[in-house]
Design a protein around this motif. Structure first.
Motif, PDB file in Angstrom:
ATOM      1  N   VAL A 103      30.130  35.930  25.606  1.00  0.00           N
ATOM      2  CA  VAL A 103      30.860  36.148  26.855  1.00  0.00           C
ATOM      3  C   VAL A 103      30.897  34.828  27.619  1.00  0.00           C
ATOM      4  CG1 VAL A 103      30.972  37.412  29.032  1.00  0.00           C
ATOM      5  CG2 VAL A 103      30.137  38.563  26.966  1.00  0.00           C
ATOM      6  N   ALA A 104      32.106  34.335  27.908  1.00  0.00           N
ATOM      7  CA  ALA A 104      32.287  33.145  28.738  1.00  0.00           C
ATOM      8  C   ALA A 104      32.633  33.592  30.151  1.00  0.00           C
ATOM      9  CB  ALA A 104      33.395  32.267  28.167  1.00  0.00           C
ATOM     10  N   LEU A 105      31.890  33.078  31.138  1.00  0.00           N
ATOM     11  CA  LEU A 105      32.016  33.546  32.514  1.00  0.00           C
ATOM     12  C   LEU A 105      32.610  32.457  33.404  1.00  0.00           C
ATOM     13  CD1 LEU A 105      29.022  34.600  31.253  1.00  0.00           C
ATOM     14  CD2 LEU A 105      29.174  36.003  33.310  1.00  0.00           C
ATOM     15  N   PHE A 106      33.586  32.860  34.257  1.00  0.00           N
ATOM     16  CA  PHE A 106      34.308  31.928  35.121  1.00  0.00           C
ATOM     17  C   PHE A 106      34.288  32.442  36.558  1.00  0.00           C
ATOM     18  CE2 PHE A 106      35.939  31.689  30.845  1.00  0.00           C
ATOM     19  CZ  PHE A 106      35.907  30.322  30.597  1.00  0.00           C
ATOM     20  N   HIS A 107      33.800  31.601  37.461  1.00  0.00           N
ATOM     21  CA  HIS A 107      33.567  31.981  38.853  1.00  0.00           C
ATOM     22  C   HIS A 107      34.849  31.942  39.688  1.00  0.00           C
ATOM     23  CE1 HIS A 107      34.033  27.762  39.984  1.00  0.00           C
ATOM     24  NE2 HIS A 107      33.246  27.452  38.966  1.00  0.00           N
ATOM     25  N   THR A 110      35.535  28.406  45.614  1.00  0.00           N
ATOM     26  CA  THR A 110      34.367  27.896  46.345  1.00  0.00           C
ATOM     27  C   THR A 110      33.072  28.500  45.814  1.00  0.00           C
ATOM     28  OG1 THR A 110      34.430  29.543  48.153  1.00  0.00           O
ATOM     29  CG2 THR A 110      35.743  27.535  48.428  1.00  0.00           C
ATOM     30  N   SER A 111      32.935  28.525  44.509  1.00  0.00           N
ATOM     31  CA  SER A 111      31.732  29.077  43.888  1.00  0.00           C
ATOM     32  C   SER A 111      31.299  28.161  42.746  1.00  0.00           C
ATOM     33  CB  SER A 111      32.017  30.500  43.386  1.00  0.00           C
ATOM     34  OG  SER A 111      30.838  31.137  42.946  1.00  0.00           O
ATOM     35  N   SER A 112      30.378  28.639  41.934  1.00  0.00           N
ATOM     36  CA  SER A 112      29.888  27.846  40.811  1.00  0.00           C
ATOM     37  C   SER A 112      29.272  28.793  39.780  1.00  0.00           C
ATOM     38  CB  SER A 112      28.836  26.829  41.271  1.00  0.00           C
ATOM     39  OG  SER A 112      27.668  27.506  41.732  1.00  0.00           O
ATOM     40  N   LYS A 113      28.895  28.225  38.646  1.00  0.00           N
ATOM     41  CA  LYS A 113      28.366  29.052  37.550  1.00  0.00           C
ATOM     42  C   LYS A 113      27.071  29.750  37.913  1.00  0.00           C
ATOM     43  CE  LYS A 113      26.173  25.092  35.145  1.00  0.00           C
ATOM     44  NZ  LYS A 113      26.589  24.015  36.100  1.00  0.00           N
ATOM     45  N   SER A 114      26.298  29.182  38.830  1.00  0.00           N
ATOM     46  CA  SER A 114      25.012  29.800  39.173  1.00  0.00           C
ATOM     47  C   SER A 114      25.188  31.137  39.894  1.00  0.00           C
ATOM     48  CB  SER A 114      24.187  28.854  40.057  1.00  0.00           C
ATOM     49  OG  SER A 114      24.818  28.634  41.305  1.00  0.00           O
ATOM     50  N   LEU A 187      36.126  37.086  27.652  1.00  0.00           N
ATOM     51  CA  LEU A 187      36.282  36.298  28.865  1.00  0.00           C
ATOM     52  C   LEU A 187      36.040  37.177  30.082  1.00  0.00           C
ATOM     53  CD1 LEU A 187      39.467  34.222  27.965  1.00  0.00           C
ATOM     54  CD2 LEU A 187      37.056  33.657  27.572  1.00  0.00           C
ATOM     55  N   TYR A 188      35.166  36.686  30.969  1.00  0.00           N
ATOM     56  CA  TYR A 188      34.825  37.398  32.193  1.00  0.00           C
ATOM     57  C   TYR A 188      35.164  36.489  33.371  1.00  0.00           C
ATOM     58  CZ  TYR A 188      31.853  39.431  35.853  1.00  0.00           C
ATOM     59  OH  TYR A 188      31.384  39.962  37.031  1.00  0.00           O
ATOM     60  N   GLY A 189      35.999  36.965  34.295  1.00  0.00           N
ATOM     61  CA  GLY A 189      36.388  36.126  35.417  1.00  0.00           C
ATOM     62  C   GLY A 189      36.416  36.888  36.725  1.00  0.00           C
TER      63      GLY A 189
END
Length: 328
Positions: A103-107, A110-114, A187-189
Motif C-alpha cells: 500500500v502506497a500512501l499519499f497525504h 499542507t501535510s506530510s507522510k508522518s 494506492l491510498y490517498g
C-alpha cells in the motif's frame, strides 16, 4: 455624460486590476510554501470575523509542512526520483515473511507522510508492505511548491513505478516474489493525495490493483468556492481569479484539474470514503466522482465527520470498511 462614463470605466478597471493583484498574491501564498518555521494559518471555519478579514488582506501563513516522528514500526528511508524533484519516502515490510502486496500512501494539502503512520500501521497488520511518501514541496521532499493534486500526480506515478521496478533487497524495495500473485500495489490517498491518484491513473497511465480514496474534491474551482463559503464570503469573482492565477503561476490550466472527469477513466476497483460534515468537500462532489468511476466501486460515509482522518472518530468502522474492501 462622456466624462462620467470615463470615470466609471476607470473605477471599474482599477477595481478589476486590484482584485487581480490580490488574487495573484493569495494564489502565490496558497501554492508556495515559505522556508521558515511556524504554524499554518487555521482552517477558515475556525477563524473569527476579524481574523477572516485579516486573512483576506494578508494571505495565509504557509510554512513548508514538516514531518513528525517516525512510525513505531521499523522503516527504511528511501529516495524516489520524480519530475518534481527527489521525494523522500518510508518503506516498511510486514513482520511476517508473507505479504499480500504493498500500500502506497499519499497525504493531503499542507501535510506530510508522518500524518499517515496510523493508517500505514493498520495496513501492515493486514499483511501489506507500506510506502509513505512526502509529495513534492512537503516534508523532506524537494521544493516548496504545491499544485494541490496536479503535479503531485507525477509523484504518485513515480512512487508506483519505483515499487514496480525496484528489485534489489538492499535498496529496501520489494523483491520479485513480493510482486508476484497477490503482490499488487494499492494506492491510498487523502484529499489532495486522492485527486493526485485519480489524475495519475487517468492521464499518466499507471494501473494499480486498487484505490482507497478519502475525501477527494471534485474540481479546483469548486474547492476555491468552498473555502470562501466556509468563511461566509461571496466566492465570485475572487475564487475564479485565484484558480486562474494559481494555474498561471504553476504552469497548468487549473480549471482542468477535475477529479470528476478523471474518475470516468478509472477502471481500478475503488473505495471512496467521505465525512458528511466536511466543509471543504461537498456531497455533490463525492456523488459525482463516485457516479463517474468506471470500474468496481464501493462507498462509505462517516456521519458528522469533517475534513479529518475518519479513524479518529470511527476507528472500528474505518478498519472494517478498508479490510472488507481489500478482502474482495
Amino acid at each position: 455624460m462622456k466624462k462620467r462614463f470615463r470615470r466609471l470605466l476607470i473605477v471599474v478597471l482599477v477595481g478589476f486590476a486590484a482584485m487581480n493583484a490580490v488574487a495573484f498574491f493569495h494564489a502565490w501564498r496558497f501554492t508556495h510554501f515559505a522556508n521558515e518555521p511556524g504554524l499554518h494559518s487555521p482552517n477558515p471555519e475556525q477563524l473569527s470575523p476579524g481574523q477572516k478579514l485579516w486573512l483576506l488582506l494578508t494571505g495565509i501563513r504557509n510554512p513548508k509542512p514538516q514531518n513528525g516522528p517516525k512510525p513505531s514500526f521499523p522503516v527504511k528511508t528511501v529516495t524516489i526520483a520524480s519530475p518534481n524533484g527527489p521525494l523522500e519516502a518510508w518503506y516498511a515490510r510486514t513482520d511476517s515473511g508473507q505479504t499480500r502486496g504493498t500500500v502506497a500512501l499519499f497525504h493531503g494539502y499542507t501535510s506530510s507522510k508522518s500524518h499517515l503512520t496510523h493508517e500505514a500501521g493498520y495496513f501492515r497488520r493486514l499483511g501489506y508492505n507500506v510506502l509513505l511518501v512526502d509529495q513534492a514541496g512537503n516534508g523532506n521532499s524537494a521544493g516548496f511548491r504545491t499544485t494541490v493534486g496536479y503535479r503531485e500526480a507525477d509523484d504518485v506515478a513515480a512512487a508506483f513505478r519505483w515499487l514496480k521496478d525496484s528489485t534489489s533487497k538492499s535498496s529496501g524495495s520489494p523483491s520479485p516474489r513480493e510482486r508476484g500473485p497477490g503482490g499488487g500495489v494499492i494506492l491510498y490517498g487523502v484529499s489532495m493525495g486522492a485527486v493526485a491518484i485519480l489524475r495519475a491513473e487517468a492521464e499518466l497511465g499507471i494501473r494499480p490493483t486498487a484505490n482507497i480514496l478519502e475525501c477527494p474534491y471534485g474540481n479546483m474551482r469548486q474547492t476555491a468556492y468552498n473555502r470562501f463559503e466556509s468563511m461566509h464570503v461571496p466566492g465570485f469573482p475572487m475564487a475564479d481569479l485565484l484558480v486562474f492565477w494559481g494555474g498561471v503561476q504553476n504552469g497548468f490550466w487549473a480549471f482542468g484539474l477535475n477529479a470528476e472527469h478523471y474518475a470516468s477513466q478509472i477502471h481500478t476497483p475503488t473505495l471512496l470514503l467521505w465525512g458528511t460534515a466536511d466543509p471543504r468537500v461537498t456531497r455533490a462532489e463525492t456523488d459525482a466522482i463516485f457516479a463517474h468511476l468506471a470500474g468496481p466501486k464501493a462507498r462509505h460515509d462517516f456521519p458528522s465527520v469533517g475534513h479529518e482522518p475518519y479513524w479518529h472518530r470511527y476507528p472500528a468502522d474505518w478498519e472494517q470498511q478498508t479490510r472488507a474492501f481489500l478482502s474482495r
